[in-house]
Motif scaffolding. Structure first.
Motif, short mmCIF file in Angstrom:
data_model
loop_
_atom_site.label_atom_id
_atom_site.label_comp_id
_atom_site.label_asym_id
_atom_site.label_seq_id
_atom_site.Cartn_x
_atom_site.Cartn_y
_atom_site.Cartn_z
N PHE A 183 -6.23 3.49 -7.85
CA PHE A 183 -6.90 4.77 -8.05
C PHE A 183 -7.48 5.28 -6.72
N GLY A 184 -7.97 4.34 -5.90
CA GLY A 184 -8.50 4.72 -4.60
C GLY A 184 -7.45 5.31 -3.68
N LEU A 185 -6.22 4.81 -3.78
CA LEU A 185 -5.13 5.30 -2.93
C LEU A 185 -4.78 6.76 -3.19
N ARG A 186 -5.24 7.29 -4.29
CA ARG A 186 -4.98 8.71 -4.57
C ARG A 186 -5.69 9.62 -3.59
N THR A 187 -6.80 9.15 -3.02
CA THR A 187 -7.62 10.04 -2.19
C THR A 187 -7.76 9.58 -0.74
N ILE A 188 -7.35 8.35 -0.40
CA ILE A 188 -7.49 7.87 0.97
C ILE A 188 -6.15 7.35 1.48
N SER A 189 -6.04 7.21 2.80
CA SER A 189 -4.78 6.77 3.41
C SER A 189 -4.55 5.29 3.17
N THR A 190 -3.32 4.85 3.37
CA THR A 190 -3.00 3.44 3.17
C THR A 190 -3.71 2.56 4.18
N GLY A 191 -3.82 3.02 5.43
CA GLY A 191 -4.50 2.24 6.45
C GLY A 191 -5.97 2.05 6.13
N PHE A 239 0.83 -1.22 0.00
CA PHE A 239 0.00 0.00 0.00
C PHE A 239 0.86 1.26 0.00
N ILE A 240 1.79 1.35 0.94
CA ILE A 240 2.60 2.57 1.03
C ILE A 240 3.59 2.65 -0.13
N LEU A 241 4.11 1.51 -0.57
CA LEU A 241 5.04 1.51 -1.71
C LEU A 241 4.33 1.97 -2.98
N THR A 242 3.11 1.49 -3.18
CA THR A 242 2.34 1.90 -4.34
C THR A 242 2.01 3.39 -4.28
N LYS A 243 1.67 3.87 -3.09
CA LYS A 243 1.33 5.28 -2.94
C LYS A 243 2.52 6.17 -3.24
N LEU A 244 3.70 5.74 -2.86
CA LEU A 244 4.92 6.50 -3.17
C LEU A 244 5.13 6.60 -4.68
N LEU A 245 4.84 5.51 -5.39
CA LEU A 245 5.07 5.47 -6.83
C LEU A 245 4.03 6.28 -7.61
N ILE A 246 2.75 6.12 -7.26
CA ILE A 246 1.71 6.77 -8.07
C ILE A 246 1.68 8.28 -7.84
N ALA A 247 2.41 8.75 -6.84
CA ALA A 247 2.51 10.20 -6.64
C ALA A 247 3.27 10.86 -7.79
N GLN A 248 4.12 10.07 -8.50
CA GLN A 248 4.94 10.63 -9.56
C GLN A 248 4.87 9.89 -10.89
N ILE A 249 4.25 8.70 -10.90
CA ILE A 249 4.23 7.87 -12.10
C ILE A 249 2.79 7.47 -12.41
#
Length: 318
Positions: free
Chosen positions: A106-114, A45-55
């Motif tokens: 796509f959901g991780l763009r707007t909500i937290s990983t937890g 979850f957190i690894l994906t969120k780090l990536l989709i912030a820029q890719i």
């Protein structure tokens, strides 16, 4: 004659003892693999969120699963054994996995990983309903109780305003997408439980990864044709590789192998720990706060999962 019979009986008993010991060892390894899968999934979850912030999202999915597939290079000779049966299984499970990941990402763009992890964890409760639809498995009162408890936890997560519950607030798009993701993951798990004992799990894992990669590539061609790889930093590449190999290659193999020896109920309970690990990783790596709503709402969802995976009587279905 009697001596021969005694030797035959003794050899049979020894063979059965060795067979039992081997089976017990396989079961212990399977449990270890499934626990490892839950931990590794939690990190995604957190690894994906780090990536989709820029890719772009489909690029993240494509490269992640392509690298994960390359992690199986020593086993590529197994591709010679592809037949229509295992290809069909891979298309169904890999397709469900791709669309589940897409909704989740796509959901991780707007909500937290937890929050994402606990809402995704609802798939454990949904598995018996998928089983009822596909295999006519019975749904018990215990499961309905778990649905009520899960609904309470989900409501806390979704309608939390920061100062309390606000049921007039609008639901975030990320909430809806992640719940949809949970439905598709439930479908994938139910299908994997049925398919894995019938085929070579390594080949099935590779084909699943190939299906996800190809679907992501098709969406790239249609929606994200611009190549972003030239601007990716070495840090993000390292995150990508970790996500691909440790959180994708190994879990695909661990899950498919482990489900051959561990029944659905304990498997689901082990996988219920995924959002707990996701919350921990989100806090440690992403500095995401652990709020009262996350603890209470997530705790209720976790309780619902525990209730759901308990069997009311031995050897009965859900």
């Amino acid at each position: 004659m009697s001596a021969r019979w005694l030797n035959l009986i003794e050899n049979t008993v020894q063979s059965q003892a060795l067979s039992h010991e081997l089976k017990e060892k396989q079961i212990r390894i399977a449990y270890f693999f499934l626990f490892s899968t839950s931990i590794l999934w939690g990190a995604t979850f957190i690894l994906t969120k780090l990536l989709i912030a820029q890719i772009p999202i489909f690029w993240v999915t494509f490269i992640r699963h392509l690298i994960a597939l390359l992690g199986f290079t020593p086993f590529f000779s197994k591709f010679r054994n592809i037949d229509k049966k295992i290809l069909g299984m891979a298309l169904l499970t890999g397709g469900a996995n791709f669309f589940a990941l897409t909704l989740q990402t796509f959901g991780l763009r707007t909500i937290s990983t937890g929050k994402s992890a606990f809402l995704t964890g609802l798939y454990v409760i949904l598995i018996p309903f998928i089983g009822f639809i596909l295999y006519r498995q019975r749904i018990t009162k215990r499961l309905w109780l778990s649905v009520i408890v899960a609904f309470g936890g989900m409501s806390i997560l979704i309608f939390n305003s920061g100062e309390g519950l606000d049921f007039t607030s609008s639901i975030e798009i990320g909430d809806i997408l992640t719940i949809g993701c949970a439905v598709l993951f439930a479908l994938q798990i139910a299908l994997t439980e049925k398919f894995a004992p019938q085929v070579d799990v390594v080949l099935l894992s590779m084909l699943q990864l190939a299906v996800v990669s190809m679907l992501a590539l098709l969406f790239i061609i249609g929606l994200e044709p611009q190549n972003p790889l030239g601007t990716v930093s070495s840090y993000l590449w390292s995150v990508w590789i970790i996500l691909a190999l440790l959180s994708t290659t190994l879990p695909f193999l661990f899950q498919n192998w482990g489900q051959r020896y561990v029944p659905a109920t304990p498997t689901a309970l082990i996988f219920a720990l995924e959002p707990v690990f996701a919350t921990i990783f989100g806090y440690l790596i992403g500095n995401e706060p652990i709020t009262w709503a996350l603890i209470l709402g997530g705790g209720l969802i976790f309780l619902a999962i525990v209730i759901a995976v308990q069997r009311s009587k031995p050897n009965t279905g859900y």
